[in-house]
Design a protein around this motif. Sequence first.
Motif, PDB file in Angstrom:
ATOM      1  N   LEU A   1      34.221  41.901  41.188  1.00  0.00           N
ATOM      2  CA  LEU A   1      32.848  42.355  41.410  1.00  0.00           C
ATOM      3  C   LEU A   1      31.988  41.321  42.130  1.00  0.00           C
ATOM      4  CD1 LEU A   1      32.285  44.002  37.929  1.00  0.00           C
ATOM      5  CD2 LEU A   1      32.749  45.168  40.088  1.00  0.00           C
ATOM      6  N   LEU A   2      32.481  40.082  42.256  1.00  0.00           N
ATOM      7  CA  LEU A   2      31.729  39.021  42.939  1.00  0.00           C
ATOM      8  C   LEU A   2      30.328  38.901  42.367  1.00  0.00           C
ATOM      9  CD1 LEU A   2      32.896  39.787  46.592  1.00  0.00           C
ATOM     10  CD2 LEU A   2      33.901  38.171  44.967  1.00  0.00           C
ATOM     11  N   LEU A   3      30.273  38.879  41.040  1.00  0.00           N
ATOM     12  CA  LEU A   3      28.994  38.746  40.361  1.00  0.00           C
ATOM     13  C   LEU A   3      28.370  37.403  40.696  1.00  0.00           C
ATOM     14  CD1 LEU A   3      30.196  40.120  36.936  1.00  0.00           C
ATOM     15  CD2 LEU A   3      28.406  41.173  38.327  1.00  0.00           C
ATOM     16  N   PRO A   4      27.045  37.374  40.889  1.00  0.00           N
ATOM     17  CA  PRO A   4      26.392  36.083  41.121  1.00  0.00           C
ATOM     18  C   PRO A   4      26.654  35.146  39.957  1.00  0.00           C
ATOM     19  CG  PRO A   4      24.882  37.911  41.521  1.00  0.00           C
ATOM     20  CD  PRO A   4      26.102  38.487  40.871  1.00  0.00           C
ATOM     21  N   GLY A   5      26.494  33.849  40.217  1.00  0.00           N
ATOM     22  CA  GLY A   5      26.693  32.868  39.158  1.00  0.00           C
ATOM     23  C   GLY A   5      25.544  32.912  38.169  1.00  0.00           C
ATOM     24  N   ASP A   6      25.316  31.802  37.498  1.00  0.00           N
ATOM     25  CA  ASP A   6      24.195  31.721  36.575  1.00  0.00           C
ATOM     26  C   ASP A   6      22.901  32.116  37.284  1.00  0.00           C
ATOM     27  OD1 ASP A   6      21.875  29.925  35.315  1.00  0.00           O
ATOM     28  OD2 ASP A   6      23.385  30.324  33.777  1.00  0.00           O
ATOM     29  N   VAL A   7      22.006  32.758  36.545  1.00  0.00           N
ATOM     30  CA  VAL A   7      20.760  33.238  37.149  1.00  0.00           C
ATOM     31  C   VAL A   7      20.044  32.118  37.892  1.00  0.00           C
ATOM     32  CG1 VAL A   7      18.468  34.141  36.625  1.00  0.00           C
ATOM     33  CG2 VAL A   7      20.465  35.098  35.493  1.00  0.00           C
ATOM     34  N   LEU A   8      20.079  30.910  37.356  1.00  0.00           N
ATOM     35  CA  LEU A   8      19.370  29.803  37.990  1.00  0.00           C
ATOM     36  C   LEU A   8      20.055  29.343  39.265  1.00  0.00           C
ATOM     37  CD1 LEU A   8      18.418  27.691  34.836  1.00  0.00           C
ATOM     38  CD2 LEU A   8      17.014  29.319  36.099  1.00  0.00           C
ATOM     39  N   ASP A   9      21.294  29.766  39.511  1.00  0.00           N
ATOM     40  CA  ASP A   9      22.013  29.359  40.717  1.00  0.00           C
ATOM     41  C   ASP A   9      21.723  30.252  41.908  1.00  0.00           C
ATOM     42  OD1 ASP A   9      23.209  27.339  39.314  1.00  0.00           O
ATOM     43  OD2 ASP A   9      25.021  28.491  38.839  1.00  0.00           O
ATOM     44  N   VAL A  10      21.008  31.352  41.712  1.00  0.00           N
ATOM     45  CA  VAL A  10      20.827  32.311  42.796  1.00  0.00           C
ATOM     46  C   VAL A  10      19.362  32.440  43.205  1.00  0.00           C
ATOM     47  CG1 VAL A  10      22.881  33.632  42.268  1.00  0.00           C
ATOM     48  CG2 VAL A  10      20.749  34.206  41.129  1.00  0.00           C
ATOM     49  N   GLU A  11      18.564  31.392  42.884  1.00  0.00           N
ATOM     50  CA  GLU A  11      17.168  31.440  43.275  1.00  0.00           C
ATOM     51  C   GLU A  11      17.042  31.336  44.784  1.00  0.00           C
ATOM     52  OE1 GLU A  11      14.913  28.592  41.154  1.00  0.00           O
ATOM     53  OE2 GLU A  11      15.317  29.476  39.200  1.00  0.00           O
ATOM     54  N   ASP A  12      16.006  31.940  45.289  1.00  0.00           N
ATOM     55  CA  ASP A  12      15.734  31.956  46.718  1.00  0.00           C
ATOM     56  C   ASP A  12      14.320  31.436  46.920  1.00  0.00           C
ATOM     57  OD1 ASP A  12      15.936  34.571  49.262  1.00  0.00           O
ATOM     58  OD2 ASP A  12      15.877  32.396  49.406  1.00  0.00           O
ATOM     59  N   ALA A  13      14.032  31.009  48.141  1.00  0.00           N
ATOM     60  CA  ALA A  13      12.682  30.532  48.423  1.00  0.00           C
ATOM     61  C   ALA A  13      11.637  31.595  48.100  1.00  0.00           C
ATOM     62  CB  ALA A  13      12.579  30.118  49.883  1.00  0.00           C
TER      63      ALA A  13
ATOM     64  N   GLY B   1      32.718  42.752  32.939  1.00  0.00           N
ATOM     65  CA  GLY B   1      32.058  41.553  33.440  1.00  0.00           C
ATOM     66  C   GLY B   1      32.672  40.253  32.976  1.00  0.00           C
ATOM     67  N   ASP B   2      33.871  40.290  32.428  1.00  0.00           N
ATOM     68  CA  ASP B   2      34.533  39.069  31.981  1.00  0.00           C
ATOM     69  C   ASP B   2      34.713  38.113  33.167  1.00  0.00           C
ATOM     70  OD1 ASP B   2      37.456  37.651  31.686  1.00  0.00           O
ATOM     71  OD2 ASP B   2      36.376  37.707  29.788  1.00  0.00           O
ATOM     72  N   ARG B   3      34.058  36.958  33.119  1.00  0.00           N
ATOM     73  CA  ARG B   3      34.022  36.053  34.279  1.00  0.00           C
ATOM     74  C   ARG B   3      35.398  35.471  34.598  1.00  0.00           C
ATOM     75  NH1 ARG B   3      28.831  35.558  36.920  1.00  0.00           N
ATOM     76  NH2 ARG B   3      27.489  36.846  35.620  1.00  0.00           N
ATOM     77  N   VAL B   4      36.175  35.177  33.577  1.00  0.00           N
ATOM     78  CA  VAL B   4      37.504  34.620  33.822  1.00  0.00           C
ATOM     79  C   VAL B   4      38.372  35.622  34.574  1.00  0.00           C
ATOM     80  CG1 VAL B   4      39.623  33.774  32.734  1.00  0.00           C
ATOM     81  CG2 VAL B   4      37.378  33.069  31.848  1.00  0.00           C
ATOM     82  N   ARG B   5      38.378  36.872  34.110  1.00  0.00           N
ATOM     83  CA  ARG B   5      39.188  37.891  34.788  1.00  0.00           C
ATOM     84  C   ARG B   5      38.675  38.141  36.195  1.00  0.00           C
ATOM     85  NH1 ARG B   5      42.904  39.385  36.981  1.00  0.00           N
ATOM     86  NH2 ARG B   5      43.736  41.505  37.039  1.00  0.00           N
ATOM     87  N   GLN B   6      37.366  38.123  36.374  1.00  0.00           N
ATOM     88  CA  GLN B   6      36.822  38.357  37.707  1.00  0.00           C
ATOM     89  C   GLN B   6      37.265  37.275  38.689  1.00  0.00           C
ATOM     90  OE1 GLN B   6      35.137  40.999  38.953  1.00  0.00           O
ATOM     91  NE2 GLN B   6      35.521  41.996  36.993  1.00  0.00           N
ATOM     92  N   GLU B   7      37.337  36.034  38.254  1.00  0.00           N
ATOM     93  CA  GLU B   7      37.819  34.963  39.145  1.00  0.00           C
ATOM     94  C   GLU B   7      39.318  35.110  39.418  1.00  0.00           C
ATOM     95  OE1 GLU B   7      36.031  32.696  40.858  1.00  0.00           O
ATOM     96  OE2 GLU B   7      34.309  33.795  40.077  1.00  0.00           O
ATOM     97  N   GLU B   8      40.047  35.654  38.465  1.00  0.00           N
ATOM     98  CA  GLU B   8      41.481  35.882  38.686  1.00  0.00           C
ATOM     99  C   GLU B   8      41.707  36.891  39.813  1.00  0.00           C
ATOM    100  OE1 GLU B   8      42.872  37.071  34.862  1.00  0.00           O
ATOM    101  OE2 GLU B   8      43.111  35.006  34.122  1.00  0.00           O
ATOM    102  N   TYR B   9      40.799  37.878  39.953  1.00  0.00           N
ATOM    103  CA  TYR B   9      40.950  38.829  41.059  1.00  0.00           C
ATOM    104  C   TYR B   9      40.883  38.111  42.408  1.00  0.00           C
ATOM    105  CZ  TYR B   9      40.479  42.847  37.913  1.00  0.00           C
ATOM    106  OH  TYR B   9      40.682  43.792  36.930  1.00  0.00           O
ATOM    107  N   VAL B  10      40.016  37.110  42.517  1.00  0.00           N
ATOM    108  CA  VAL B  10      39.927  36.354  43.768  1.00  0.00           C
ATOM    109  C   VAL B  10      41.217  35.574  44.004  1.00  0.00           C
ATOM    110  CG1 VAL B  10      38.631  34.619  45.063  1.00  0.00           C
ATOM    111  CG2 VAL B  10      37.419  36.200  43.541  1.00  0.00           C
ATOM    112  N   ASP B  11      41.752  34.966  42.956  1.00  0.00           N
ATOM    113  CA  ASP B  11      43.035  34.244  43.088  1.00  0.00           C
ATOM    114  C   ASP B  11      44.145  35.190  43.544  1.00  0.00           C
ATOM    115  OD1 ASP B  11      41.846  31.863  42.230  1.00  0.00           O
ATOM    116  OD2 ASP B  11      42.285  32.296  40.123  1.00  0.00           O
TER     117      ASP B  11
END
Length: 454
Positions: A228-240, A434-444
């Motif tokens: 799903l390429l979910l954004p990272g932590d909410v604080l990591d996706v701030e924009d100007a 939304g399991d983050r570990v499994r979602q990263e495995e899809y990219v691998d």
Amino acid sequence: MIPFLELSKRLARRGHAVTFVSTPRNAARLAPVPPELSPRVRVVTLRLPVVEGLPDGAESTADVPPENVELLKTAFDGLDAPFAALVGEKKPDWIVLDFAQHWAFPIAEEHKIACAMFLILPAALLAYVGTKGENDAHPRRTTEEYMAQPPWIPSATTTLLTYRRHEAEAVAAAFRPNASGVSDIDRLFHLHHPSCRLVIHRSCPDAEPHLFPLLTNLFSKPVVPSGLLLPGDVLDVEDAGDQSSAFMEAARWLDEQPARSVIYVALGSEAPVTAHHIRELAHGIELSGVRFLWALRAPASVLAAGHKDAGDLLPDGFERRVAGRGVVCTGWVPQVRVLGHVAVGAFLTHCGWGSTVEGVFGFGHPLVMLPFVADQGLIARAMAARGVGVEVVRDDADGSFRGEDVAAAVRRVMVEEEGEELARNARELREVVGDRVRQEEYVDELIELFQRYK
């Protein structure tokens, strides 16, 4: 653009070099690449050619009213020569394309480069469209045929893929040639090209059960998830844009609200929203009596009609009457940050796939659903079937809706007992999908496929 950049960053984190190709204004809209990844993600811009009737500076479907989108595609097709020059210079191992670049496949073939079509739409839409061969064998000529589930999808395999009448009429238009000379579906059918080795969806089997093996069999090539390429932590996706004074005021208001008491309202930048839609939506939000934060984007058609922004279309006295229990933001709103706020308890959405991914799978919010075009109706049906959302009642013929029906749907999700079950289902679905570990495995796993099919 955001999912393409998210995929680029994930590939870069695994040591791969990515050239991200866009146009100048669109590239400027993107959040900066994190400094640690900038050596491996290079953003290259190609200038769109001038096309008569296309406004100066228009580079995205968000920049033009719906009737000018086909002119944007005409301009886009003029990027074939500069793109060919770039490919000849870079000689990449893979070209990862959106659905519209049908002219890129001959370029890839000339240079013997493998291609992947990366679709940020749900796999359900590709299943509904089907292959060129299936469409030739089962042509759809009437609105009713576009409303029905196509014959190549076994009804027992997945949620029924059906459209309402007003949605089906819009979908049918995608099968017809436009001013660019090529229909949207014919662009998509270039995934049959031999250079296209993989079809990748921003999705996963938990989000869309049964569809990936069905599509791989139907298209005779791997149709695979990127996750799903979910954004990272909410604080990591701030924009100007987050720092705008209007949003900072809304953020302070949100901080003062009780947990899960606010419905976030946003119909994206691309839904064909009219002035009448905005007024009825405002009427419904007011009638519901529920706390709300409304990201009110001005559709290009509204701006073209001479309005300064979408706020001009709100009913007289609306903001005064809802003062204290609701906030309307007509500027930039950082959606991920808002959805991640503890005060937000539900999401009123057009059911674009990106918003659905963030709202349900990312943060576990139940949905009030107001779909308009493309994949949105399919997504709404799927989310209703999974017990995480309620659709606003619409006129089946023209898609119109009344404020009273908006209010009823909002109250079902936010006030009535049914809402507790919807919220519980959404949280449970988030835990699974939304399991983050499994979602990263899809990219691998996707990288392994890139290596295998190169």
